[in-house]
Design a protein around this motif. Structure first.
Motif, PDB file in Angstrom:
ATOM      1  N   MET A 198       0.819  -1.215   0.000  1.00  0.00           N
ATOM      2  CA  MET A 198       0.000   0.000   0.000  1.00  0.00           C
ATOM      3  C   MET A 198       0.857   1.271   0.000  1.00  0.00           C
ATOM      4  O   MET A 198       0.332   2.377   0.085  1.00  0.00           O
ATOM      5  CB  MET A 198      -0.907   0.032   1.234  1.00  0.00           C
ATOM      6  N   GLU A 217      -0.061   4.476  -8.135  1.00  0.00           N
ATOM      7  CA  GLU A 217      -0.584   4.337  -6.780  1.00  0.00           C
ATOM      8  C   GLU A 217      -2.081   4.614  -6.672  1.00  0.00           C
ATOM      9  O   GLU A 217      -2.838   3.843  -6.099  1.00  0.00           O
ATOM     10  CB  GLU A 217       0.179   5.304  -5.882  1.00  0.00           C
ATOM     11  N   LYS A 218      -2.486   5.732  -7.253  1.00  0.00           N
ATOM     12  CA  LYS A 218      -3.882   6.127  -7.076  1.00  0.00           C
ATOM     13  C   LYS A 218      -4.827   5.118  -7.729  1.00  0.00           C
ATOM     14  O   LYS A 218      -5.829   4.715  -7.134  1.00  0.00           O
ATOM     15  CB  LYS A 218      -4.085   7.509  -7.697  1.00  0.00           C
ATOM     16  N   SER A 265      -4.134   5.011   2.526  1.00  0.00           N
ATOM     17  CA  SER A 265      -4.536   3.792   1.829  1.00  0.00           C
ATOM     18  C   SER A 265      -5.627   4.082   0.815  1.00  0.00           C
ATOM     19  O   SER A 265      -5.964   3.245  -0.012  1.00  0.00           O
ATOM     20  CB  SER A 265      -5.050   2.744   2.825  1.00  0.00           C
ATOM     21  N   ASN A 277       3.260  -0.406  -8.192  1.00  0.00           N
ATOM     22  CA  ASN A 277       2.443   0.132  -7.111  1.00  0.00           C
ATOM     23  C   ASN A 277       2.784   1.557  -6.712  1.00  0.00           C
ATOM     24  O   ASN A 277       2.026   2.202  -5.995  1.00  0.00           O
ATOM     25  CB  ASN A 277       2.468  -0.778  -5.872  1.00  0.00           C
ATOM     26  N   PRO A 312      -7.386   6.093  -2.409  1.00  0.00           N
ATOM     27  CA  PRO A 312      -6.821   6.511  -3.696  1.00  0.00           C
ATOM     28  C   PRO A 312      -6.589   8.013  -3.778  1.00  0.00           C
ATOM     29  O   PRO A 312      -7.338   8.747  -4.406  1.00  0.00           O
ATOM     30  CB  PRO A 312      -7.874   6.062  -4.723  1.00  0.00           C
ATOM     31  N   LYS A 344      -4.941   1.891  -5.734  1.00  0.00           N
ATOM     32  CA  LYS A 344      -5.653   2.000  -4.461  1.00  0.00           C
ATOM     33  C   LYS A 344      -7.158   2.099  -4.660  1.00  0.00           C
ATOM     34  O   LYS A 344      -7.917   1.703  -3.781  1.00  0.00           O
ATOM     35  CB  LYS A 344      -5.136   3.190  -3.671  1.00  0.00           C
TER      36      LYS A 344
END
Lengths: 287, 122, 207
Positions: free
Chosen positions: A50, A71-72, C70, A67, C72, A75
């Motif tokens: 994460m 990232e966005k 965690s 990752n 987005p 997630k």
């Protein structure tokens, strides 16, 4: 088959602890149990996925994307359930959900309400009034309400009663039913994964011991038991770990055919479950 | 279709599933071209891992009891009569081998076993 | 990013009661200071600081950072949203303060403030709010919530000394507008510089 999660050569150092060049993959549509004693590196690994902490080296790919670079997007497609309750205790279930819902494009209040109903939670209750089990269920409800394709769960069942644990396990089995989603379920309560895990990754002292189909692991290992007399003529190197008591010994090994041939009915050869394998491996001999 | 799993049995779960489905096919309870539940649906219903039901189905497919058509599903394969007879025999043989192994461990002789069979068959 | 701002405002509103009480009680007292805008330059930054402080306290108390990071949203956007929230909170506080002040003035509880003094007052309170608010976020990100108290005390000392500036400027009535402009630019500079450094720190943080 596609891998939903790919970890390669991942390392992270933290003072005394080191995650040492670990790697494993999770295919789409399966549940992976991530087991190991406390402090073995399970939470560290999940935090690295994460990007809550920075890796020293290695690669992590989720849905085929790096990752950190994506990232966005990653997630938005991951549902997470952490061990500690990190929500505003003085706000209600609904208010906390509102603060999270906004961030997810695919959030569905219908789905959230459905899970809240299944779990028997009251939306108006303040988080601080919930038991640990209810907090975990709330967490799970939010994780399942935005079409997440990967569920990352860090010790979700610790501190839960058996009924709640079974409820959660049932929900997870339903979750992967369509074959498009996966679950990484880290726990030190191995009985939870004995029945439902498709794959098991065992981590100990920052290293991966094995990462394999659960059935294959159970096929490979045996516990050989016999009298102390037999122990004398056995080479300890053939065993991963041997335990002795006054009346005999038992040892974990892969080479059980050898022993069966030599000792025949003088020994007992048992198929161990995952918990027993782990207990033997986390002994002093195993490095 | 009836499948009942025992957690305490020494027999691995996938073997239990394979055995019970085999049994129903041989007994004629599951007829040719009957649709079987998907691997995932069966896993969910029984509360076992997907890999378990996958392996069970793989065994059954290998032994010719079922076949899978991609995109359509899994079906009971057509069994010809000789095959069925062979398979019935094979199942009984498997059970007998197990019993014979136990007899050897308990040191029961072949004659004693045959006598037991004669008595129980009545 | 805007959702994160919304979230911060939501927390602020849930805890706004204290600020309202503070506002209602303190505005009439502005007349105690030798010039009225001393009160404004104290009230608005204090309210801003309090709101920010509460929001960040919530985060640290409940380790909400873990959840936030965690979700987005990029770390860059998280910091930007913190700073945007500071500004919006400042605006809200300013509007409410001015409304309250006008209200009290119309009721005759206190005197009206001349227009150019308003401008000076707003510019000073902007600068101080940015120092208080952005400074608080920066300190919390770098040193954690605990160190905020020390920061708060230092800041109080700064505020005390700035109260004397309006006095000086009063003597030179002509330059009020120019002085106000410079002060606002200073405020904006504080905002953007602190934001830049906070982004840098936040990128390296581990949760």
């Amino acid at each position: 088959m596609e891998n939903i999660l790919e970890i390669k050569n991942l390392s992270k150092s933290y003072g005394n602890f080191k995650l040492d060049n670990i790697g494993f993959n999770i295919e789409k549509g399966y549940i992976m149990g991530f087991i190991g004693p406390n402090g073995a590196g399970k939470t560290t690994t999940i935090k690295l996925i994460m990007n809550l902490i920075k890796r020293n080296s290695g690669e992590i790919k989720v849905f085929g994307l790096d990752n950190i670079n994506h990232e966005k997007e990653i997630k938005s497609r991951i549902g997470f359930v952490y061990d500690e309750s990190n929500y505003y205790e003085n706000l209600s279930v609904k208010d906390n959900a509102k603060l999270i819902a906004d961030f997810y494009e695919k959030w569905s209040w219908t789905e959230f309400d459905r899970y809240i109903n299944i779990f028997g939670l009251d939306k108006k209750q303040k988080i601080k009034e919930l038991s640990k089990g209810m907090k975990t269920k709330f967490s799970l409800a939010t994780a399942l309400s935005h079409e997440a394709e990967l569920l990352l769960m860090d010790e979700p069942t610790s501190g839960l009663d058996p009924v709640s644990r079974q409820e959660i396990i049932n929900i997870l089995q339903e979750y992967i039913e369509d074959g498009n989603k996966s679950v990484l379920f880290s726990t030190h309560i191995i009985s939870d994964i004995e029945k439902m895990a498709d794959y098991v990754t065992f981590i100990n002292k920052g290293k991966i011991v094995f990462s394999e189909e659960k059935l294959k692991i159970e096929d490979e290992y045996r516990i050989v038991k016999g009298g102390l007399d037999i122990l004398e003529s056995i080479s300890e190197e053939d065993f991963i770990q041997i335990k002795r008591n006054k009346y005999g010994f038992s040892g974990l090994t892969k080479d059980y055919h050898k022993f069966q041939n030599i000792y025949g009915s003088n020994i007992v050869v048992d198929k161990p479950n995952i918990e027993e394998i782990m207990l033997y491996m986390v002994g002093e001999k195993y490095e | 279709m009836k499948i009942v799993i025992s957690n305490s049995s020494k027999q691995p779960i996938y073997e239990q599933i394979t055995y019970q489905i085999k049994e129903e096919i041989i007994k004629g309870l599951l007829t040719e071209n009957t649709v079987l539940p998907s691997i995932r649906n069966l896993a969910k219903e029984l509360g076992v891992s997907v890999i378990t039901t996958k392996r069970a189905y793989e065994e059954l497919e290998r032994e010719g009891y079922i076949h899978t058509i991609p995109g359509k599903g899994t079906f009971v394969a057509s069994q010809n009569i000789d095959d069925i007879k062979d398979k019935k025999n094979k199942m009984i043989e498997e059970d007998l081998i197990r019993i014979i192994e136990e007899c050897k461990v308990f040191k029961i002789s072949r004659d004693e076993l045959i006598e037991m069979i004669n008595i129980l068959y009545e | 990013m805007n959702k994160a701002v919304k979230r911060n405002l939501y927390i602020m509103i849930k805890n706004y009661f204290f600020n309202i009480v503070f506002l209602i009680l303190s505005v009439p007292l502005w007349g105690i200071t030798s010039n009225n805008i001393g009160g404004m330059t104290l009230t608005i930054p204090i309210m801003t600081y309090t709101s920010i402080s509460i929001i960040e306290q919530y985060e640290e108390l409940y380790n909400y950072d873990c959840i936030l990071n965690s979700l987005p949203i990029s770390r860059y956007d998280i910091v930007k949203s913190k700073f945007k929230s500071i500004f919006i909170i400042y605006l809200i506080n300013t509007v409410l303060t001015l409304v309250t002040e006008l209200g009290y003035s119309m009721l005759g509880v206190k005197e009206f403030i001349p227009a150019n003094m308003y401008i000076l007052g707003i510019s000073l309170s902007f600068l101080l709010s940015m120092i208080y608010g952005a400074g608080a976020v920066f300190i919390i990100c770098k040193f954690g919530y605990g160190k905020l108290k020390t920061f708060g005390i230092i800041l109080m000392l700064i505020i005390m000394s700035t109260l004397s500036i309006p006095l000086y400027i009063l003597h030179n009535g002509n330059y009020i507008l120019q002085a106000s402009a410079i002060i606002i630019i200073l405020g904006a500079a504080v905002y953007f510089i602190l934001q830049k450094y906070t982004i840098k720190i936040y990128y390296e943080k581990e949760f």
